[in-house]
Design an enzyme around this catalytic site. Structure first.
Site, short mmCIF file in Angstrom:
data_model
loop_
_atom_site.label_atom_id
_atom_site.label_comp_id
_atom_site.label_asym_id
_atom_site.label_seq_id
_atom_site.Cartn_x
_atom_site.Cartn_y
_atom_site.Cartn_z
N ARG A 112 47.53 64.35 -59.93
CA ARG A 112 46.12 63.93 -59.85
C ARG A 112 45.58 63.80 -61.26
O ARG A 112 45.72 64.73 -62.07
CB ARG A 112 45.28 64.95 -59.09
CG ARG A 112 43.79 64.75 -59.35
CD ARG A 112 42.89 65.52 -58.46
NE ARG A 112 42.95 65.03 -57.09
CZ ARG A 112 42.06 65.34 -56.16
NH1 ARG A 112 41.03 66.12 -56.45
NH2 ARG A 112 42.18 64.87 -54.95
N HIS A 139 43.58 56.53 -54.12
CA HIS A 139 43.76 57.87 -53.51
C HIS A 139 44.58 57.70 -52.22
O HIS A 139 44.09 57.92 -51.11
CB HIS A 139 42.39 58.49 -53.23
CG HIS A 139 42.41 59.97 -53.00
ND1 HIS A 139 43.56 60.74 -53.05
CD2 HIS A 139 41.40 60.85 -52.71
CE1 HIS A 139 43.25 62.00 -52.82
NE2 HIS A 139 41.95 62.09 -52.60
N ASP A 235 31.64 58.47 -49.47
CA ASP A 235 32.25 59.32 -50.50
C ASP A 235 31.15 59.64 -51.50
O ASP A 235 30.06 59.04 -51.48
CB ASP A 235 33.41 58.54 -51.16
CG ASP A 235 34.17 59.35 -52.21
OD1 ASP A 235 33.99 60.59 -52.28
OD2 ASP A 235 34.96 58.74 -52.97
N CYS A 278 35.90 61.94 -47.34
CA CYS A 278 37.09 62.56 -47.92
C CYS A 278 36.82 63.99 -48.37
O CYS A 278 37.75 64.78 -48.47
CB CYS A 278 37.61 61.71 -49.07
SG CYS A 278 36.36 61.38 -50.32
N ARG A 317 45.12 66.10 -44.32
CA ARG A 317 45.69 65.92 -45.67
C ARG A 317 47.02 66.65 -45.77
O ARG A 317 47.96 66.19 -46.41
CB ARG A 317 44.73 66.48 -46.74
CG ARG A 317 43.36 65.83 -46.83
CD ARG A 317 43.45 64.36 -47.21
NE ARG A 317 44.32 64.16 -48.34
CZ ARG A 317 44.02 64.46 -49.62
NH1 ARG A 317 42.83 64.93 -49.93
NH2 ARG A 317 44.88 64.27 -50.60
#
Ligand code: CP
Ligand code: NVA
Length: 335
Positions: A112, A139, A235, A278, A317
């Site tokens: 990341r 992402h 988001d 998210c 996730r």
């Protein structure tokens, strides 16, 4: 419970969803669904036994970091968290050199950070699968979980409509455009003219969507544009690394808050609509680190509503990152 995964994904990296075919993406989602059912049945496997994962984080993370660490550990693997300040990457050592070192010790790397070029460099030089856990541009592990959550709720993806309302050119919006196009989900990007995605990505995703019977639409009128949406998605207005733009983003995006009025405007509030985010989210007075006003991109009412699936999305996730690790590294004989 026998698991199946697509052998074409063996040894592969995921730097953007453009790296996989439409079918490979759907296979990853279906494997994640099976892994979730297996875990809910109390089964912990050994699919990643003795596999070692490097988790490099230049930016903060709750979900992605924990999802990767738990996914590896649950299947017998181990992970090492490497924060920006812990390692030499990009400071005293080039991406290529760090990648070659890590590739000698680890079986896979999740990264990341800021630059897409860095994650590409890690993949090029490490010799092991590399997964993009968020860059300024994309992402992809997030959007696998988003599509999985839609599939869980609707039993299908093709033909659904997802409206993203907010910063239409950030990593999540860019990746949703690709993922929806590949899955045959109509994607509506509702954003101010100043925050439109690149014309190149729009053109590219429109071509992908067309072959899957779906469309990519850009609009600037939240109430009109969300009509018919099955999923509303937003988001944060200020992504990590863009903090100096906070004032201008607030001004641009305050008419784009997802709230009860917008939910009503979909026409689907009582017809299966879901809300997705998210996370992390600014939805109440508890999350006021950068806000004096409480809720920003989503009202608390919508965030806490029964149709809000944000915590299923967060859990997913883990299942989707596990699906990536398993597809790339596990031995199908041990499934
Ligand atoms: N959604 C997401 O990537 O969350 P984290 O920043 O907590 O990893
Ligand atoms: N667009 C957000 C996503 C966080 C998961 C960011 O980059 O900060």
């Amino acid at each position: 419970m026998r698991l199946k995964w697509n052998p074409s994904l063996r040894g592969r990296s995921l730097l953007t969803l453009l790296d996989v075919t439409d079918d490979e993406m759907l296979d990853l989602i279906n494997l994640a669904v099976a892994l979730k059912a297996r875990r809910q049945a109390g089964i912990r496997g050994n699919l990643l036994l003795r596999r070692q994962f490097a988790l490099i984080f230049e930016k903060s993370s709750t979900r992605t970091r924990c999802a990767a660490a738990v996914a590896a550990r649950e299947e017998g693997g181990a992970s090492e968290y490497l924060a920006r300040s812990d390692i030499h990457l990009g400071l005293k050592e080039s991406v290529a050199d760090t990648a070659r070192v890590l590739g000698r010790m680890f079986d896979g790397i999740l990264f990341r950070g800021f630059s897409q070029q860095v994650v590409e460099g890690l993949a090029r030089y490490s010799g092991v699968p590399v997964w993009n856990g968020l860059t300024d541009s994309y992402h992809p592990t997030q959007v696998l979980a988003d599509l999985m959550t839609m599939q869980e709720n609707f039993g299908r993806l093709r033909g659904l409509t997802l409206a993203f309302v907010g910063d239409g050119r950030n990593n999540v919006a860019n990746t949703l455009m690709i993922g929806c196009a590949k899955a045959g989900v109509n994607f509506v990007n509702v954003t101010p003219p100043e925050l439109m995605p690149s014309a190149e990505l729009v053109e590219q995703t429109r071509a992908i969507a067309a072959r899957n019977g779906a469309s990519i639409t850009i609009g600037h009128d939240p109430v009109a544009d969300v009509r018919g949406a099955n999923a509303l998605y937003t988001d944060v207005w200020v992504s990590m690394g863009e903090e100096e733009q906070k004032a201008s983003r607030m001004a641009l995006l305050s008419p784009y808050q997802v709230n009860a009025r917008l939910v009503e405007a979909t026409g689907n509030r009582d017809n299966g609509l879901i809300f997705l985010h998210c996370l992390p989210a600014f939805h109440d007075d508890q999350t006021t680190i950068t806000s004096e006003t409480g809720a920003l991109e989503v009202s608390d009412e919508v965030f806490e509503a029964p149709y809000s699936k944000v915590f299923d999305q967060a859990e997913n996730r883990m299942h989707t990152i596990k699906a990536l690790m398993v597809s790339a590294l596990a031995d199908p004989e041990k499934a």
